[in-house]
Design a protein around this motif. Structure first.
Motif, PDB file in Angstrom:
ATOM      1  N   LEU A  32       7.999  -3.136  -6.993  1.00  0.00           N
ATOM      2  CA  LEU A  32       7.564  -1.923  -5.965  1.00  0.00           C
ATOM      3  C   LEU A  32       6.455  -2.717  -4.976  1.00  0.00           C
ATOM      4  O   LEU A  32       6.521  -2.345  -4.033  1.00  0.00           O
ATOM      5  CB  LEU A  32       7.305  -0.899  -6.675  1.00  0.00           C
ATOM      6  CG  LEU A  32       8.287  -0.064  -7.768  1.00  0.00           C
ATOM      7  CD1 LEU A  32       7.702   1.052  -8.345  1.00  0.00           C
ATOM      8  CD2 LEU A  32       9.368   0.365  -6.588  1.00  0.00           C
ATOM      9  N   ASP A  33       5.700  -3.610  -5.858  1.00  0.00           N
ATOM     10  CA  ASP A  33       4.398  -3.823  -4.922  1.00  0.00           C
ATOM     11  C   ASP A  33       5.111  -5.038  -3.738  1.00  0.00           C
ATOM     12  O   ASP A  33       4.496  -4.964  -2.507  1.00  0.00           O
ATOM     13  CB  ASP A  33       3.586  -4.928  -5.765  1.00  0.00           C
ATOM     14  CG  ASP A  33       2.720  -3.968  -6.670  1.00  0.00           C
ATOM     15  OD1 ASP A  33       2.559  -2.851  -6.188  1.00  0.00           O
ATOM     16  OD2 ASP A  33       2.090  -4.477  -7.483  1.00  0.00           O
ATOM     17  N   GLN A  34       5.989  -5.660  -4.087  1.00  0.00           N
ATOM     18  CA  GLN A  34       6.801  -6.598  -3.048  1.00  0.00           C
ATOM     19  C   GLN A  34       7.584  -6.003  -2.092  1.00  0.00           C
ATOM     20  O   GLN A  34       7.135  -5.920  -0.702  1.00  0.00           O
ATOM     21  CB  GLN A  34       7.688  -7.662  -3.930  1.00  0.00           C
ATOM     22  CG  GLN A  34       6.906  -8.550  -4.381  1.00  0.00           C
ATOM     23  CD  GLN A  34       8.097  -9.895  -4.969  1.00  0.00           C
ATOM     24  OE1 GLN A  34       9.173  -9.480  -5.325  1.00  0.00           O
ATOM     25  NE2 GLN A  34       7.481 -10.880  -5.240  1.00  0.00           N
ATOM     26  N   ILE A  35       8.157  -4.751  -2.539  1.00  0.00           N
ATOM     27  CA  ILE A  35       9.037  -4.028  -1.638  1.00  0.00           C
ATOM     28  C   ILE A  35       7.652  -3.195  -0.593  1.00  0.00           C
ATOM     29  O   ILE A  35       7.947  -3.288   0.783  1.00  0.00           O
ATOM     30  CB  ILE A  35       9.787  -2.879  -2.142  1.00  0.00           C
ATOM     31  CG1 ILE A  35      10.854  -3.363  -2.834  1.00  0.00           C
ATOM     32  CG2 ILE A  35      10.266  -1.717  -1.290  1.00  0.00           C
ATOM     33  CD1 ILE A  35      11.743  -2.674  -3.819  1.00  0.00           C
ATOM     34  N   GLU A  36       6.683  -2.905  -1.311  1.00  0.00           N
ATOM     35  CA  GLU A  36       5.762  -1.802  -0.248  1.00  0.00           C
ATOM     36  C   GLU A  36       4.749  -2.829   0.326  1.00  0.00           C
ATOM     37  O   GLU A  36       3.892  -2.594   0.775  1.00  0.00           O
ATOM     38  CB  GLU A  36       5.320  -0.872  -1.235  1.00  0.00           C
ATOM     39  CG  GLU A  36       6.207   0.138  -1.611  1.00  0.00           C
ATOM     40  CD  GLU A  36       5.807   1.149  -2.305  1.00  0.00           C
ATOM     41  OE1 GLU A  36       4.457   1.460  -2.629  1.00  0.00           O
ATOM     42  OE2 GLU A  36       6.620   1.997  -2.851  1.00  0.00           O
ATOM     43  N   ASP A  37       5.068  -4.078   0.393  1.00  0.00           N
ATOM     44  CA  ASP A  37       4.067  -5.260   0.824  1.00  0.00           C
ATOM     45  C   ASP A  37       2.778  -5.080   0.412  1.00  0.00           C
ATOM     46  O   ASP A  37       1.594  -5.189   1.162  1.00  0.00           O
ATOM     47  CB  ASP A  37       4.208  -5.125   2.442  1.00  0.00           C
ATOM     48  CG  ASP A  37       3.816  -6.516   3.168  1.00  0.00           C
ATOM     49  OD1 ASP A  37       4.005  -7.408   2.352  1.00  0.00           O
ATOM     50  OD2 ASP A  37       3.198  -6.322   4.358  1.00  0.00           O
ATOM     51  N   ARG A  38       2.423  -4.979  -0.915  1.00  0.00           N
ATOM     52  CA  ARG A  38       1.006  -4.845  -1.448  1.00  0.00           C
ATOM     53  C   ARG A  38       0.853  -6.035  -2.258  1.00  0.00           C
ATOM     54  O   ARG A  38       1.923  -6.784  -2.589  1.00  0.00           O
ATOM     55  CB  ARG A  38       0.919  -3.602  -2.471  1.00  0.00           C
ATOM     56  CG  ARG A  38       1.339  -2.192  -1.951  1.00  0.00           C
ATOM     57  CD  ARG A  38       0.848  -1.219  -2.956  1.00  0.00           C
ATOM     58  NE  ARG A  38       2.013  -1.217  -3.866  1.00  0.00           N
ATOM     59  CZ  ARG A  38       2.627  -0.123  -4.410  1.00  0.00           C
ATOM     60  NH1 ARG A  38       2.152   1.055  -4.028  1.00  0.00           N
ATOM     61  NH2 ARG A  38       3.536  -0.406  -5.468  1.00  0.00           N
ATOM     62  N   PRO A  39      -0.358  -6.522  -2.201  1.00  0.00           N
ATOM     63  CA  PRO A  39      -0.745  -7.677  -2.768  1.00  0.00           C
ATOM     64  C   PRO A  39      -0.382  -7.536  -4.498  1.00  0.00           C
ATOM     65  O   PRO A  39      -0.262  -6.560  -5.001  1.00  0.00           O
ATOM     66  CB  PRO A  39      -2.279  -7.859  -2.890  1.00  0.00           C
ATOM     67  CG  PRO A  39      -2.716  -6.555  -2.242  1.00  0.00           C
ATOM     68  CD  PRO A  39      -1.495  -5.790  -1.719  1.00  0.00           C
TER      69      PRO A  39
END
Length: 53
Positions: A32-39
């Motif tokens: 989910l972090d990768q999908i939402e471009d979060r660190p």
């Protein structure tokens, strides 16, 4: 064929156990972090238990 009594052909082995539910939560959070471009944190430690047999 697994047996409950160790034999030379099928010895009991020492293994490790990790909490699969925590592994799933960590993996889902990473995705989910990768999908939402979060660190995101690339590594994490899960509690590991040695199961001696």
């Amino acid at each position: 064929m697994p047996t409950s009594t160790p034999t030379p052909a099928c010895p009991q082995l020492t293994t490790v156990r990790q909490p699969m539910d925590a592994f799933g939560v960590s993996l889902a959070t990473l995705v989910l972090d990768q999908i939402e471009d979060r660190p995101f944190q690339r590594t994490g430690l899960l509690p590991t238990e040695v199961v001696a047999r």
